[in-house]
Design a protein around this motif. Structure first.
Motif, PDB file in Angstrom:
ATOM      1  N   GLY A 106       0.789  -1.232   0.000  1.00 51.18           N
ATOM      2  CA  GLY A 106       0.000   0.000   0.000  1.00 51.18           C
ATOM      3  C   GLY A 106       0.819   1.279   0.000  1.00 51.18           C
ATOM      4  N   TYR A 107       2.133   1.169  -0.009  1.00 49.27           N
ATOM      5  CA  TYR A 107       2.973   2.374  -0.040  1.00 49.27           C
ATOM      6  C   TYR A 107       2.915   2.970  -1.444  1.00 49.27           C
ATOM      7  CZ  TYR A 107       5.263   1.104   4.403  1.00 49.27           C
ATOM      8  OH  TYR A 107       5.536   0.805   5.714  1.00 49.27           O
ATOM      9  N   TYR A 131       0.432   4.691   7.547  1.00 48.79           N
ATOM     10  CA  TYR A 131      -0.147   5.405   8.683  1.00 48.79           C
ATOM     11  C   TYR A 131      -1.639   5.572   8.447  1.00 48.79           C
ATOM     12  CZ  TYR A 131       4.703   6.713   9.712  1.00 48.79           C
ATOM     13  OH  TYR A 131       6.043   6.687   9.985  1.00 48.79           O
ATOM     14  N   ALA A 132      -2.353   6.004   9.479  1.00 46.18           N
ATOM     15  CA  ALA A 132      -3.794   6.237   9.347  1.00 46.18           C
ATOM     16  C   ALA A 132      -4.073   7.514   8.563  1.00 46.18           C
ATOM     17  CB  ALA A 132      -4.435   6.327  10.731  1.00 46.18           C
ATOM     18  N   HIS A 133      -3.030   8.288   8.295  1.00 45.94           N
ATOM     19  CA  HIS A 133      -3.186   9.560   7.573  1.00 45.94           C
ATOM     20  C   HIS A 133      -2.156   9.618   6.442  1.00 45.94           C
ATOM     21  CE1 HIS A 133       0.554  10.959   9.477  1.00 45.94           C
ATOM     22  NE2 HIS A 133       0.099  10.346  10.562  1.00 45.94           N
ATOM     23  N   ALA A 134      -2.415  10.473   5.475  1.00 44.47           N
ATOM     24  CA  ALA A 134      -1.453  10.686   4.387  1.00 44.47           C
ATOM     25  C   ALA A 134      -0.333  11.598   4.889  1.00 44.47           C
ATOM     26  CB  ALA A 134      -2.150  11.315   3.193  1.00 44.47           C
ATOM     27  N   VAL A 135       0.857  11.435   4.342  1.00 43.61           N
ATOM     28  CA  VAL A 135       2.009  12.261   4.707  1.00 43.61           C
ATOM     29  C   VAL A 135       2.257  13.256   3.584  1.00 43.61           C
ATOM     30  CG1 VAL A 135       4.494  12.239   5.166  1.00 43.61           C
ATOM     31  CG2 VAL A 135       3.042  10.423   6.089  1.00 43.61           C
ATOM     32  N   TYR A 136       2.273  14.558   3.925  1.00 45.03           N
ATOM     33  CA  TYR A 136       2.517  15.613   2.936  1.00 45.03           C
ATOM     34  C   TYR A 136       3.868  16.253   3.211  1.00 45.03           C
ATOM     35  CZ  TYR A 136      -2.502  15.128   2.212  1.00 45.03           C
ATOM     36  OH  TYR A 136      -3.754  14.619   1.965  1.00 45.03           O
ATOM     37  N   ALA A 168      16.742  12.679   2.723  1.00 46.80           N
ATOM     38  CA  ALA A 168      16.779  12.199   4.107  1.00 46.80           C
ATOM     39  C   ALA A 168      15.493  12.566   4.852  1.00 46.80           C
ATOM     40  CB  ALA A 168      17.986  12.787   4.829  1.00 46.80           C
ATOM     41  N   GLN A 169      14.951  13.753   4.541  1.00 50.34           N
ATOM     42  CA  GLN A 169      13.695  14.182   5.173  1.00 50.34           C
ATOM     43  C   GLN A 169      12.548  13.244   4.785  1.00 50.34           C
ATOM     44  OE1 GLN A 169      12.583  18.189   4.068  1.00 50.34           O
ATOM     45  NE2 GLN A 169      10.575  18.014   5.026  1.00 50.34           N
ATOM     46  N   ILE A 170      12.507  12.852   3.512  1.00 48.18           N
ATOM     47  CA  ILE A 170      11.472  11.914   3.043  1.00 48.18           C
ATOM     48  C   ILE A 170      11.682  10.552   3.693  1.00 48.18           C
ATOM     49  CG2 ILE A 170      10.583  10.692   1.021  1.00 48.18           C
ATOM     50  CD1 ILE A 170      11.347  13.194  -0.636  1.00 48.18           C
ATOM     51  N   ARG A 171      12.925  10.085   3.728  1.00 41.70           N
ATOM     52  CA  ARG A 171      13.253   8.757   4.284  1.00 41.70           C
ATOM     53  C   ARG A 171      12.895   8.660   5.758  1.00 41.70           C
ATOM     54  NH1 ARG A 171      17.577   6.380   6.940  1.00 41.70           N
ATOM     55  NH2 ARG A 171      18.132   4.262   6.300  1.00 41.70           N
ATOM     56  N   ASN A 172      13.009   9.774   6.492  1.00 35.38           N
ATOM     57  CA  ASN A 172      12.712   9.767   7.928  1.00 35.38           C
ATOM     58  C   ASN A 172      11.267   9.413   8.249  1.00 35.38           C
ATOM     59  OD1 ASN A 172      15.199  10.206   9.032  1.00 35.38           O
ATOM     60  ND2 ASN A 172      15.014  12.426   9.069  1.00 35.38           N
ATOM     61  N   TRP A 173      10.352   9.566   7.281  1.00 33.32           N
ATOM     62  CA  TRP A 173       8.957   9.220   7.537  1.00 33.32           C
ATOM     63  C   TRP A 173       8.753   7.711   7.662  1.00 33.32           C
ATOM     64  CZ3 TRP A 173       5.211  12.133   9.258  1.00 33.32           C
ATOM     65  CH2 TRP A 173       5.310  13.514   9.103  1.00 33.32           C
ATOM     66  N   ARG A 174       9.628   6.928   7.014  1.00 32.82           N
ATOM     67  CA  ARG A 174       9.514   5.469   7.143  1.00 32.82           C
ATOM     68  C   ARG A 174      10.880   4.875   6.811  1.00 32.82           C
ATOM     69  NH1 ARG A 174       5.844   2.596   9.974  1.00 32.82           N
ATOM     70  NH2 ARG A 174       3.946   2.962   8.815  1.00 32.82           N
TER      71      ARG A 174
END
Length: 199
Positions: A106-107, A131-136, A168-174
């Motif tokens: 689902g990613y 996550y239960a919410h979308a990441v922006y 790195a900022q994007i990678r930190n989300w998962r």
């Protein structure tokens, strides 16, 4: 690529570089010496003769030197300055590319307009990462983002440092996890999977 002479904003030296993809300024320490050398100048020097033959016609070589090679800080800044200049030249001529891969059920990711940007023209990355919410994630100025596939993100830009920080900022989300191998992978990054502990 045009090399302009160093300017002195706020008492600091900087090297201004201009290329087909834009322009940038690199801070230069006062003990760093930059010299332009033509193939004719290099041909006169026996040590640099082989370098002169490999240069294209009409080009110049920018040499980086320091005042005193005995001082540790000067030696450190010597290599760093050379690398920063080389990265800037490549960024302004070819550009830098950083691919990211989303691995997980689902990613997915998509690029869309950012309604919260000041001028209304900004973009943001919309990611679904379990996550239960979308990441922006708002896209910084100077970086272009493409999603050729829902699970692939391609970042392009002229500044290697800015591109790496945004990746790195994007990678930190998962961050990639070692049990199922899910997460956001930057470039050719891999992770060694661990065996699940059994009772």
């Amino acid at each position: 690529m045009d090399l302009h002479p160093p300017s002195v904003p706020d008492g600091k030296l900087s090297l201004n570089l201009t290329g087909p993809k834009g322009q940038t300024a690199i801070p230069i320490e006062s003990f760093i010496k930059l010299t332009h050398e033509t193939p004719e100048d290099l041909a006169k020097d026996k040590k640099k003769k082989s370098t002169a033959s490999s240069l294209p016609a009409g080009s110049t070589l920018l040499s980086v030197a320091i005042e005193n090679s005995e001082v540790k800080k000067q030696r450190q800044m010597w290599g760093l300055t050379r690398t920063l200049i080389a990265n800037a030249v490549k960024g302004l001529t070819e550009g830098w590319v950083v691919p990211l891969k989303l691995v997980g059920v689902g990613y997915r990711a998509a690029v869309e307009n950012d309604p919260h940007s000041q001028d209304g023209k900004g973009l943001r990355l919309n990611m679904k990462l379990g996550y239960a919410h979308a990441v922006y994630v708002p896209v910084p100025e100077g970086i272009t983002v493409e999603t050729p596939q829902p699970t692939r993100i391609v970042l392009r830009g002229t500044d290697k440092n800015q591109l790496g920080m945004f990746a790195a900022q994007i990678r930190n989300w998962r961050k990639p996890e070692p049990y199922k191998g899910k997460g956001i992978f930057v470039g050719n990054e891999t992770i060694k999977l661990k065996a699940v502990k059994k009772k």
